[in-house]
Motif scaffolding. Structure first.
Motif, mmCIF file in Angstrom:
data_model
loop_
_atom_site.group_PDB
_atom_site.id
_atom_site.type_symbol
_atom_site.label_atom_id
_atom_site.label_comp_id
_atom_site.label_asym_id
_atom_site.label_seq_id
_atom_site.Cartn_x
_atom_site.Cartn_y
_atom_site.Cartn_z
ATOM 1 N N ASN A 54 0.826 -1.205 0.000
ATOM 2 C CA ASN A 54 0.000 0.000 0.000
ATOM 3 C C ASN A 54 0.862 1.258 0.000
ATOM 4 O O ASN A 54 0.586 2.234 -0.717
ATOM 5 N N LYS A 55 1.933 1.243 0.787
ATOM 6 C CA LYS A 55 2.840 2.385 0.834
ATOM 7 C C LYS A 55 3.491 2.631 -0.524
ATOM 8 O O LYS A 55 3.803 3.774 -0.879
ATOM 9 N N ALA A 56 3.669 1.555 -1.307
ATOM 10 C CA ALA A 56 4.251 1.678 -2.646
ATOM 11 C C ALA A 56 3.200 2.036 -3.698
ATOM 12 O O ALA A 56 3.520 2.058 -4.894
ATOM 13 N N ASP A 57 1.954 2.330 -3.264
ATOM 14 C CA ASP A 57 0.847 2.648 -4.179
ATOM 15 C C ASP A 57 0.542 1.502 -5.140
ATOM 16 O O ASP A 57 0.010 1.727 -6.232
ATOM 17 N N ALA A 58 0.841 0.273 -4.738
ATOM 18 C CA ALA A 58 0.564 -0.884 -5.591
ATOM 19 C C ALA A 58 -0.618 -1.691 -5.086
ATOM 20 O O ALA A 58 -1.004 -2.673 -5.726
ATOM 21 N N ALA A 59 -1.217 -1.276 -3.934
ATOM 22 C CA ALA A 59 -2.262 -2.091 -3.344
ATOM 23 C C ALA A 59 -3.101 -1.297 -2.354
ATOM 24 O O ALA A 59 -2.687 -0.243 -1.855
ATOM 25 N N LEU A 60 -4.278 -1.829 -2.068
ATOM 26 C CA LEU A 60 -5.104 -1.426 -0.939
ATOM 27 C C LEU A 60 -5.303 -2.659 -0.065
ATOM 28 O O LEU A 60 -5.106 -3.788 -0.521
ATOM 29 N N TYR A 61 -5.697 -2.440 1.198
ATOM 30 C CA TYR A 61 -5.891 -3.599 2.063
ATOM 31 C C TYR A 61 -6.950 -3.312 3.116
ATOM 32 O O TYR A 61 -7.261 -2.158 3.425
ATOM 33 N N GLU A 62 -7.499 -4.395 3.658
ATOM 34 C CA GLU A 62 -8.520 -4.342 4.701
ATOM 35 C C GLU A 62 -8.392 -5.631 5.509
ATOM 36 O O GLU A 62 -8.059 -6.690 4.963
ATOM 37 N N HIS A 63 -8.645 -5.551 6.796
ATOM 38 C CA HIS A 63 -8.596 -6.764 7.613
ATOM 39 C C HIS A 63 -9.671 -7.741 7.139
ATOM 40 O O HIS A 63 -10.824 -7.353 6.901
ATOM 41 N N ALA A 64 -9.299 -9.007 7.016
ATOM 42 C CA ALA A 64 -10.209 -10.008 6.460
ATOM 43 C C ALA A 64 -11.517 -10.101 7.231
ATOM 44 O O ALA A 64 -12.590 -10.303 6.638
ATOM 45 N N LEU A 65 -11.460 -9.952 8.558
ATOM 46 C CA LEU A 65 -12.656 -10.112 9.373
ATOM 47 C C LEU A 65 -13.511 -8.854 9.423
ATOM 48 O O LEU A 65 -14.625 -8.884 9.954
ATOM 49 N N GLU A 66 -13.001 -7.769 8.854
ATOM 50 C CA GLU A 66 -13.740 -6.502 8.879
ATOM 51 C C GLU A 66 -14.179 -6.039 7.495
ATOM 52 O O GLU A 66 -14.853 -5.018 7.364
ATOM 53 N N ALA A 67 -13.820 -6.780 6.453
ATOM 54 C CA ALA A 67 -14.072 -6.345 5.082
ATOM 55 C C ALA A 67 -15.485 -6.744 4.649
ATOM 56 O O ALA A 67 -15.756 -7.926 4.409
ATOM 57 N N SER A 68 -16.361 -5.775 4.541
ATOM 58 C CA SER A 68 -17.719 -6.028 4.058
ATOM 59 C C SER A 68 -17.726 -6.055 2.538
ATOM 60 O O SER A 68 -16.750 -5.662 1.879
ATOM 61 N N ALA A 69 -18.839 -6.496 1.961
ATOM 62 C CA ALA A 69 -18.973 -6.478 0.505
ATOM 63 C C ALA A 69 -18.842 -5.057 -0.028
ATOM 64 O O ALA A 69 -18.213 -4.817 -1.069
ATOM 65 N N GLU A 70 -19.395 -4.112 0.704
ATOM 66 C CA GLU A 70 -19.305 -2.706 0.275
ATOM 67 C C GLU A 70 -17.862 -2.220 0.309
ATOM 68 O O GLU A 70 -17.401 -1.525 -0.614
ATOM 69 N N ASP A 71 -17.122 -2.574 1.365
ATOM 70 C CA ASP A 71 -15.707 -2.195 1.458
ATOM 71 C C ASP A 71 -14.915 -2.758 0.281
ATOM 72 O O ASP A 71 -14.108 -2.054 -0.347
ATOM 73 N N ILE A 72 -15.129 -4.023 -0.001
ATOM 74 C CA ILE A 72 -14.380 -4.676 -1.079
ATOM 75 C C ILE A 72 -14.704 -4.038 -2.418
ATOM 76 O O ILE A 72 -13.801 -3.769 -3.229
ATOM 77 N N ALA A 73 -15.983 -3.753 -2.656
ATOM 78 C CA ALA A 73 -16.377 -3.123 -3.921
ATOM 79 C C ALA A 73 -15.755 -1.733 -4.048
ATOM 80 O O ALA A 73 -15.280 -1.339 -5.126
ATOM 81 N N THR A 74 -15.728 -0.993 -2.951
ATOM 82 C CA THR A 74 -15.147 0.360 -2.986
ATOM 83 C C THR A 74 -13.655 0.300 -3.273
ATOM 84 O O THR A 74 -13.125 1.042 -4.121
ATOM 85 N N HIS A 75 -12.938 -0.569 -2.583
ATOM 86 C CA HIS A 75 -11.498 -0.706 -2.802
ATOM 87 C C HIS A 75 -11.200 -1.170 -4.228
ATOM 88 O O HIS A 75 -10.279 -0.638 -4.885
ATOM 89 N N LEU A 76 -11.944 -2.137 -4.718
ATOM 90 C CA LEU A 76 -11.684 -2.658 -6.058
ATOM 91 C C LEU A 76 -11.957 -1.592 -7.112
ATOM 92 O O LEU A 76 -11.200 -1.464 -8.091
ATOM 93 N N THR A 77 -13.010 -0.819 -6.927
ATOM 94 C CA THR A 77 -13.303 0.268 -7.865
ATOM 95 C C THR A 77 -12.157 1.268 -7.909
ATOM 96 O O THR A 77 -11.752 1.736 -8.987
ATOM 97 N N ARG A 78 -11.597 1.579 -6.765
ATOM 98 C CA ARG A 78 -10.455 2.495 -6.727
ATOM 99 C C ARG A 78 -9.260 1.920 -7.485
ATOM 100 O O ARG A 78 -8.597 2.628 -8.251
ATOM 101 N N LEU A 79 -8.976 0.626 -7.244
ATOM 102 C CA LEU A 79 -7.843 0.003 -7.931
ATOM 103 C C LEU A 79 -8.008 0.056 -9.445
ATOM 104 O O LEU A 79 -7.031 0.256 -10.186
ATOM 105 N N LEU A 80 -9.242 -0.130 -9.923
ATOM 106 C CA LEU A 80 -9.494 -0.179 -11.363
ATOM 107 C C LEU A 80 -9.575 1.199 -12.002
ATOM 108 O O LEU A 80 -9.274 1.356 -13.191
ATOM 109 N N GLU A 81 -9.961 2.202 -11.217
ATOM 110 C CA GLU A 81 -10.244 3.515 -11.813
ATOM 111 C C GLU A 81 -9.217 4.590 -11.480
ATOM 112 O O GLU A 81 -9.055 5.535 -12.251
#
Length: 423
Positions: free
Chosen positions: A357-384
């Motif tokens: 993440n510090k290298a701007d190559a990734a985003l991350y979220e704790h596995a037990l705290e990642a909701s479907a909405e969180d994952i969709a938001t992070h993935l949209t950012r990675l793609l856009e």
């Protein structure tokens, strides 16, 4: 020269050694790969000469029992080595980590093979021993047999850095209170062979490092960078991979080698599938049959596979969602693919996510705290957002500038000559 590779009985640890072993073989050196008897067929299947030593470890049963008894026990404060530089870490905290990891982690992996490994090293007389970073038996065998030795690192180096924290904090303790479970364990083995303990048994005489500079810690060890090269011994890629995707392709994989041992996973696979179901993307999901049954009917944009070689899949992908393991993260980095990591605080998965993440190559979220909405938001950012593709491309460039396994053979020859004791 003669080169002995030593690894605990874990297939994923072997995979990280295979490309360098091939490079040394093709350069004309003699190579052997030593591990527990259960690894013999897998080593041979990699085209390498196996040496079965000692007995197989019983860590699978120990881990399953601990998981069933403790419920989610693989993530806890004692097993969390993700921040070895924590400024407010106390002596008691570091000591407790070693008091737990040595008898319940390192010894069960190493003790069953150590005597057999030393016996083989004494008879074969290797010039160089290359050992997996938790296969401390390799350093013992090298020291006893008079070989040079090096760690082959596949992780963000929480091992040598936690050791540095232990040494720093121990200096503030009276000598009688500088308890050292790691030295006690390895020192007893060395005394049994009429040798003495040294810190080289913990860090190697040098470290061959497959983790690229932007992701790795600044290490206080002699470090020889080596480019990560993927290795899979499974079946070939499916035919559909030869066709270019019509929409952005995203790979999804949440099951690592530890999950397979425990027959469970904390990766939020249901939330991840829900997150991608309404997006205009093509998803290739590496799922087990149990995961498929839990999810039920897959969305139309999700293709399920039980295995696909990542080094064949990821070049066609725009992003990867995964649990944070070395193989997935390293292959994605090699091909410049932005990543969404959903790890827990175990081993080096969490710190790997932070560093990517510090290298701007990734985003991350704790596995037990990642909701479907969180994952969709992070993935949209990675793609856009262009910065993630640009950051992943920069990381890929840094990796491309790192010598390959073939490219470090001459340096390994030089270092072996420098460090090998006179027999």
């Amino acid at each position: 020269m003669r080169v002995l590779f030593a690894t605990i009985g874990e297939p994923s640890h072997l995979d990280a050694q295979v490309p360098l072993a091939w490079a040394l073989l093709s350069a004309g050196h003699e190579v052997r790969v030593a591990s527990g008897p259960a690894m013999t067929e897998q080593i041979a299947a990699a085209g390498l000469p196996p040496v079965p030593v000692g007995e197989d470890h019983a860590m699978d049963a120990l881990l399953q029992a601990a998981e069933q008894e403790g419920g989610g026990s693989i993530e806890n404060e004692i097993a969390d080595w993700s921040d070895p530089f924590k400024k407010d870490m106390t002596w008691d905290e570091v000591l407790l980590k070693y008091q737990a990891s040595v008898p319940y982690g390192l010894q069960p992996y190493n003790d069953p093979i150590l005597e057999g490994l030393v016996e083989f090293a004494l008879s074969w007389e290797p010039d160089l021993v290359i050992w997996d970073p938790v296969t401390y038996a390799g350093g013992v065998a090298a020291a006893v047999s008079g070989a040079a030795h090096a760690r082959l690192l596949w992780s963000v180096d929480v091992y040598s850095t936690m050791r540095s924290s232990w040494r720093r904090l121990s200096m503030d303790r009276p000598p009688a209170e500088r308890h050292d479970p790691l030295r006690d364990w390895l020192g007893a083995w060395m005394e049994a062979y009429s040798h003495t303990f040294s810190e080289e048994l913990v860090t190697g005489q040098w470290t061959i490092d497959q983790v690229p500079d932007p992701v790795q810690f600044d290490l206080d060890v002699s470090r020889l960078p080596m480019r990560y090269v993927p290795y899979h011994r499974r079946r070939p890629a499916p035919e559909w991979l030869t066709e270019p995707p019509k929409r952005p392709r995203v790979a999804l994989s949440g099951r690592g080698s530890l999950d397979a041992k425990l027959n469970s996973s904390v990766f939020p696979v249901e939330n991840a599938i829900e997150a991608v179901s309404s997006m205009d993307i093509e998803v290739v999901a590496v799922l087990t049959e149990d995961e498929k049954e839990r999810i039920g009917t897959l969305p139309d944009n999700v293709r399920m596979v039980d295995f696909v070689p990542f080094h064949m899949l990821l070049p066609s992908c725009s992003a990867l969602i995964h649990h944070g393991g070395f193989g997935a993260a390293s292959t994605a980095s090699l091909y410049g693919v932005p990543q969404l990591l959903l790890p827990i605080r175990h081993a080096d998965a969490w710190v790997r996510a932070e560093r990517l993440n510090k290298a701007d190559a990734a985003l991350y979220e704790h596995a037990l705290e990642a909701s479907a909405e969180d994952i969709a938001t992070h993935l949209t950012r990675l793609l856009e957002e262009p910065r993630f593709a640009e950051g992943a491309a920069r990381l890929r460039g840094r990796i491309a500038d790192t010598p390959t396994p073939h490219g470090i053979v001459a340096e390994l020859e030089r270092l072996t000559e420098k460090h090998r004791p006179t027999r």
